[in-house]
Every structure is written in structure tokens, then in C-alpha cells.
Scaffold this motif. Sequence first.
Motif, short mmCIF file in Angstrom:
data_model
loop_
_atom_site.label_atom_id
_atom_site.label_comp_id
_atom_site.label_asym_id
_atom_site.label_seq_id
_atom_site.Cartn_x
_atom_site.Cartn_y
_atom_site.Cartn_z
N LEU A 74 42.08 42.85 43.09
CA LEU A 74 41.01 43.68 43.66
C LEU A 74 39.69 43.51 42.93
N TRP A 75 39.76 43.23 41.63
CA TRP A 75 38.54 42.85 40.92
C TRP A 75 37.95 41.60 41.59
N ALA A 76 38.83 40.63 41.86
CA ALA A 76 38.37 39.38 42.50
C ALA A 76 37.74 39.69 43.86
N VAL A 77 38.33 40.61 44.61
CA VAL A 77 37.76 40.97 45.91
C VAL A 77 36.36 41.57 45.70
N GLY A 78 36.22 42.39 44.67
CA GLY A 78 34.90 42.95 44.36
C GLY A 78 33.89 41.83 44.08
N CYS A 79 34.28 40.86 43.29
CA CYS A 79 33.39 39.73 42.97
C CYS A 79 33.04 38.94 44.23
N ILE A 80 34.02 38.78 45.11
CA ILE A 80 33.77 38.03 46.35
C ILE A 80 32.82 38.82 47.25
N PHE A 81 33.02 40.12 47.33
CA PHE A 81 32.13 40.99 48.11
C PHE A 81 30.70 40.83 47.60
N ALA A 82 30.53 40.93 46.29
CA ALA A 82 29.20 40.80 45.70
C ALA A 82 28.59 39.44 46.02
N GLU A 83 29.42 38.41 45.98
CA GLU A 83 28.93 37.06 46.23
C GLU A 83 28.53 36.85 47.69
N LEU A 84 29.28 37.49 48.59
CA LEU A 84 28.91 37.41 50.02
C LEU A 84 27.56 38.08 50.24
N LEU A 85 27.31 39.17 49.50
CA LEU A 85 26.05 39.90 49.66
C LEU A 85 24.87 39.14 49.05
N SER A 86 25.08 38.59 47.86
CA SER A 86 23.95 38.01 47.13
C SER A 86 23.89 36.50 47.26
N LEU A 87 24.97 35.90 47.76
CA LEU A 87 25.09 34.45 47.92
C LEU A 87 25.17 33.71 46.59
N ARG A 88 25.42 34.47 45.53
CA ARG A 88 25.61 33.85 44.21
C ARG A 88 26.75 34.57 43.50
N PRO A 89 27.49 33.85 42.68
CA PRO A 89 28.53 34.54 41.91
C PRO A 89 27.90 35.65 41.08
N ILE A 90 28.48 36.84 41.10
CA ILE A 90 27.86 37.96 40.38
C ILE A 90 28.01 37.81 38.87
N PHE A 91 29.17 37.31 38.42
CA PHE A 91 29.39 37.14 36.98
C PHE A 91 29.65 35.66 36.70
N LYS A 92 28.58 34.91 36.51
CA LYS A 92 28.73 33.46 36.42
C LYS A 92 28.79 33.01 34.97
N GLY A 93 29.94 33.24 34.36
CA GLY A 93 30.10 32.92 32.94
C GLY A 93 30.47 31.47 32.70
N GLU A 94 30.37 31.08 31.44
CA GLU A 94 30.81 29.74 31.07
C GLU A 94 32.16 29.82 30.41
N GLU A 95 33.05 28.96 30.86
CA GLU A 95 34.41 29.04 30.37
C GLU A 95 34.52 28.48 28.96
N ALA A 96 35.16 29.26 28.09
CA ALA A 96 35.47 28.75 26.75
C ALA A 96 36.75 27.94 26.86
N ARG A 101 34.28 34.93 25.90
CA ARG A 101 33.17 35.71 25.42
C ARG A 101 32.01 35.75 26.43
N ASN A 102 31.64 34.56 26.89
CA ASN A 102 30.49 34.48 27.78
C ASN A 102 30.75 35.20 29.11
N GLN A 103 31.96 35.05 29.62
CA GLN A 103 32.28 35.70 30.89
C GLN A 103 32.22 37.23 30.73
N MET A 104 32.79 37.72 29.63
CA MET A 104 32.79 39.16 29.38
C MET A 104 31.35 39.66 29.26
N GLN A 105 30.53 38.84 28.61
CA GLN A 105 29.13 39.20 28.42
C GLN A 105 28.40 39.35 29.77
N LYS A 106 28.67 38.40 30.68
CA LYS A 106 28.04 38.45 32.00
C LYS A 106 28.39 39.75 32.73
N ILE A 107 29.64 40.16 32.56
CA ILE A 107 30.08 41.39 33.22
C ILE A 107 29.36 42.59 32.61
#
Lengths: 295, 400
Positions: free
Chosen positions: B208-230, B242-248
Motif C-alpha cells: 500500500l505504500w507502493a500504491v501511494g507512491c504510484i498515486f503520487a507519480e500519476l499525479l505529478s508525473l515524477r517519482p515522489i521519492f526518487k532516492g539513490e540506491e546504496a 540512507r538517501n531513499q529515507m532522506q527523500k521520504i
Amino acid sequence: MASSYWDSTQRRFWTFTKQQLALERKKLEESERNLVNMYPLPDRRHLSIYFYHQLSKMARPLVIRQQALATAQIYVRRFYLKVEIRRTNPALVLATALYLACKMEECPQHIRMVLAEARHCLDTSFNDVSKIGECEFTLISEMNSQLIIHHPYRSLAELQTQFQLTQEENALAWSIINDHYLTDLPLLHAPHVIAITAMFLAVVLKPTQGGLQMHAAGVANALQTLGNARGGSAQGTQNRVQKLVDWLAESTVDIEAVVECTQELISLYEIWESYTDKTCKDQIAKFVKARGLDK
Amino acid sequence: MFTGYSTKKRVNERYKIVGFISSGTYGRVYKAEGKNGRVGEFAIKKFKPDKEGELQYSGISQSAIREMALCTELSHPNVVHTVEIILEDKCIFIVFEYAEHDLLQIIHHHNQPQRQAIPARTIKSILYQLLQGLVYLHRNWVMHRDLKPANIMVTSAGKVKIGDLGLARLFYKPLQSLFSGDKVVVTIWYRAPELLLGSRHYTPAVDLWAVGCIFAELLSLRPIFKGEEAKMDSKKTVPFQRNQMQKIVEIMGMPSKDRWPLLSAMPEYPQLTQLAAGNARLHRPQGLEVWYQNCLKNNQYPSGSGLDTPGPEGFSLLQQLLEYDPQKRLTAENALQHPYFAVHGKPSDNCFEDSKIKYPHRRVSQEDNDIRTSSLPGTKRSGLPDDSLIGRPAKRLKEG
């Protein structure tokens, strides 16, 4: 949860009536008439006990959980409903079923470990993981990729809370469930019916100090109690049992099915008395050797 | 059998391969047409053997086994339908119904050539269908674990279908803790905070978190939390993202023990406090509401409530999906009951209804359409990067 069983492939494709099951097996035997006549085999339940011993031997050193073992037993039973046993090397089928079941039950074992245990415990002559890998394809294909198994253990856990089973009763019910994989019951009844049967027997039989020995006479008594539930009157039974009988009578549980399961278990315990490892081993070895199936 | 496994069905007798769609760590996906009386279009996923060009059976990977078993078991209008599974010549082929679009491609189309918002009605219908598929999965004790725009298919008739059950798992009574099974779960941008914080016993709430992120992305056309993977270090320890958590946190603010009582029990909790200590911005988060209002403004959704805007109900839903505490987060069932789906009539079961936008067809390349040979150029890992290596399966679009 319930909904997942009702729509499951287990219920739709792998649950039969006794007649259907007999017919399927007759068809298979007819198509292999010569083989069947040439190599007589022990009672199917004796074979199942033998298979269970073989599977347990492999499972023990690998510390494989009971549920994966149960899944392997079901795979073997399903497989031999589709493929004549005398065309196979049972040791390979057992090892493969165990390997596949462990992946499905989220306790994967490396194929090399399974092969090593098979060689060590089952005295097999195959010495190549590709044998197991290939047999895996056959197993999955014969089961139409329908690999998810609903076991009675989960229903039992729910019943345990509902009826506040003692630890001993629960252990006894659990072992009765283990035993039912030696019969055709998993192909005949829903897991919750098996769980209810196991719980009922456990409460009626009462675990004795002597351990969890089940015997036919005890189960026969239980059956009589069940008969009372069908008749709607149960007199002279203890409170606990009475409560259960009442619950059964009022629930939508198919009492006939519970009776049938009980009878099936009685005859399992009866026939168990005449089981010998050696007979099964020898008779299997006969067709495996003669037909070069172990190569 | 002991003269060898012989297949009863052959891919090439049943399907004509039209072209290649995509590849990943698991293998390759092809577009196909039915043959010999079979009609329609299909997507065929071919699992590659453990080692490329494997000549011997070496045992099927656990994730392939899971996917085969789940695909066979599940059936719902909002879950990609599995037509059949073919085991042939040491290869596994799963034949799916074909879907012309997916959410990643739809979002991409709205970003080019210039940004144009996805109609509010389309978004509502997509979300509604997605959640119905998810309710079905969760009722059947299946966690998807890898929901992201690329995995949500959309047919040309506007039907939304959850795809790629490659990471999905049954979650009742797992014999092993769910954590120990796989190293990586859920593409990082859609990964729930409890996973980022090292939770070992996570729940369907991650979907459901993922669904929230997808909802946000459909609205804004960009990933809402665009972190860099460690990346995993040489010792193969799973790093704190770290970076992903920071974006959130930059948008949502720091999670608090008041809102999320079990927060301090999370294995990576000390990392989180450290994160805050070193970064002043995290103490002045944007706030989801500001993010949402900016998003509506930027994409010219009308303010207020109505059919053409996600409106205040959309915000309320988003907020409850992007809830830190997994226990407070909406369940799929409750999400469907949210006023967002009720205030202006029931959403359409065709997400393209009343939309004039024409989406391009899925790209199908012709360079490799022999599904049976596995050693053609491009099937090797060196030929095309794996999804996992580039962090996002946008490759499909880049190829074109």
C-alpha cells in the motif's frame, strides 16, 4: 483465508470422490496391464508408509520442517495418480518431490544437498543433479504447475484456540494429521475436515501416558461418539466431548465426511500392523532393477 | 520419464513470436500471436536457465517456482491472466494475456514532448482497479512486494492488471522469516519505510505504500521519492538506504514515536536519528500537503472538488496510503472505501473512458524473435543491463 481454499486448484483439480479416484487409478492400471501383472506391489498404504520413512530419512539431516515433508507426500501422491509407478524410479521421485516441496514451502535446500541425502539414505545409483532437475520438470508438468498446497495444520491452529485444546490434545491431533498423508484422504477431503477429524479424535481418545499411540479400537469408540452426533443425541459422554459433538451437529461441517475420514484412519492403523519395510523395498527394487529405471 | 523429460506442449507449435519486449534478471519477455486455432495476442515470459546456455537441468530457481505456482493459482480481472505454462527443453515459458500499455509507459507519454497531466478520471479508475486487484491478492495471502509503474499493465480496453509476480509471496505462517529469503525486495523508490528501516516481519502494508507512491507519480508525473540506491558492499551486508529515507523525510517529515509506536524497535532506527542530526533540511520538511497543492497547481488540475481534479479527497487518500506506521496505513480493502472513490460517482472500469489521449503501442523489437534459442546476442547479461542494475526499468523506453 477460507476463500483462498475454495477457489484453489487443490479443491478444483485435486479433490475427488472415492469413485473418481478409483476410476482414475483403474484407467492407469489398464493402460499398463502387463507391467502391473508382472510386478505386484504391496497395499498402497504400505507403500505410502515406506515412502514416508524414506522422505523422513532424507529430511532429518537437512532439518526440513514437517509441512514441507507433507507437501512432498502430496506431490508424490498426485504424481502417482497420473504416472504408473512401475515406469518410475521411486527414489528419484521422492528426492525430487522433497526438493520441490522445500522451495514451495519457503525452506529451500540446495539441489546438491538433496542429491547427497538421497544417495546416502536411499541407496540410489543416480549421481547427478540433472536427474533431479529433469524429474522436477516431469513432476511440475504432471501437476500442471499446481503446486500450492493447503494443509490442515493451519485449520488445526484455529481450532486449537477456539476449543482450547490442551498441549497433549494438540500434539495428538497434529500427529493424526501427519498420519492422514499416508492415506488417500488429502485427495478426498478439504483440509478443515481433516483438521476437525484430527481434533475430534484427539479429544475423544485422550493422549495417554503411553505416548501418542493410536489404535483401531480407540478410534472405533470415537466413531460411535460421532454416530451420536449424527443421531442428535449423545448421552453418557463427558462434557468436553459433548461440547464438541454439539458444535459439530450445529455447524455446517459435513459429519458424514468426518465419519469417513475416521474410518479411513481406522483402517490405516489396522493395516499398519502388518507393515514391513523389507517387503516394500524388495518389491520396488524388483521392477526398478529389472527395467533399468535406476540408470 | 527416465528416458528423459518430454514436453507435451511446444511453444513454437502454439505461438508465433512477433518480437521482443523486455528483459530482466529473470529472462526475457516476448510478444506472440496464437497459432493453430489459438487466437489473440500474448506476452510470453521465458525464464533463463541459471547459467546462460545451460545444457543440463540444474533445478528451477525458487522465484520461478513461486511465480509459476502463484500464476496458476490466481485469477482476477485486475491481475494479469496466465494462459498456460510450458516446460520445454530445460526452459520455462509462462504465457500471459497481452497488455498494450503499462503505467510507466503512460506516465512517460504524458511527460513528452511536453508535460500534460493525466486526466483525473483516468487516475481514479487506474487506482480503483489497482486496489481491487490488490484486495484479491491480499485476501489470498499474497504480497506482491514489487509494485511499481512498470509492473502495472493496462490493456487497450482500459483494464488495469497487476503483473510480475516474480517477487510475490504467500505470507501466512512463513517457515522462514520473510526477511531471510531474498536480499532485495521492492524497487527502491516504492519501498516502504519499515523495509528501509530493516523490518524483518513486514506485512501486506508494504504494497500500500507502493500504491501511494504510484498515486503520487500519476499525479505529478515524477517519482515522489526518487532516492539513490546504496549498493551492497563487498561483505554482502544489506546497507541502510540512507538517501531513499532522506527523500521520504524531506517531504513527509521525520517519523515520530507518537505516530509510530514501534519505530524505535526498528533495526535501523539509530541510522534514522543520525540522518536527522546531519541534515537541517529534514527538520523543515515540505509537508505532503504543500507537495500535493504544488503538484495540482503545476499540472493544472482545478482547485476545489470535482470530476476533473483529484481534489481534497485525493489528498486525504494519499496521506493515508503514505502513512509511516504500517499498522495505521490503509489496507487495500479500506482504501477502496475511501470517499475519493465515492464523491463523484463510481470510477469507470475503463480507465480510458472519456479520455481523448492516444497512447502509443508497446514497443516490440524485431532483432530477436526466436524464443527457442537462448544464445543470441543480447540475451547475455553483458548485452543489456538488468533491471536491477539500473534501478529502474525505463530501459524499455530508452531503447526506442
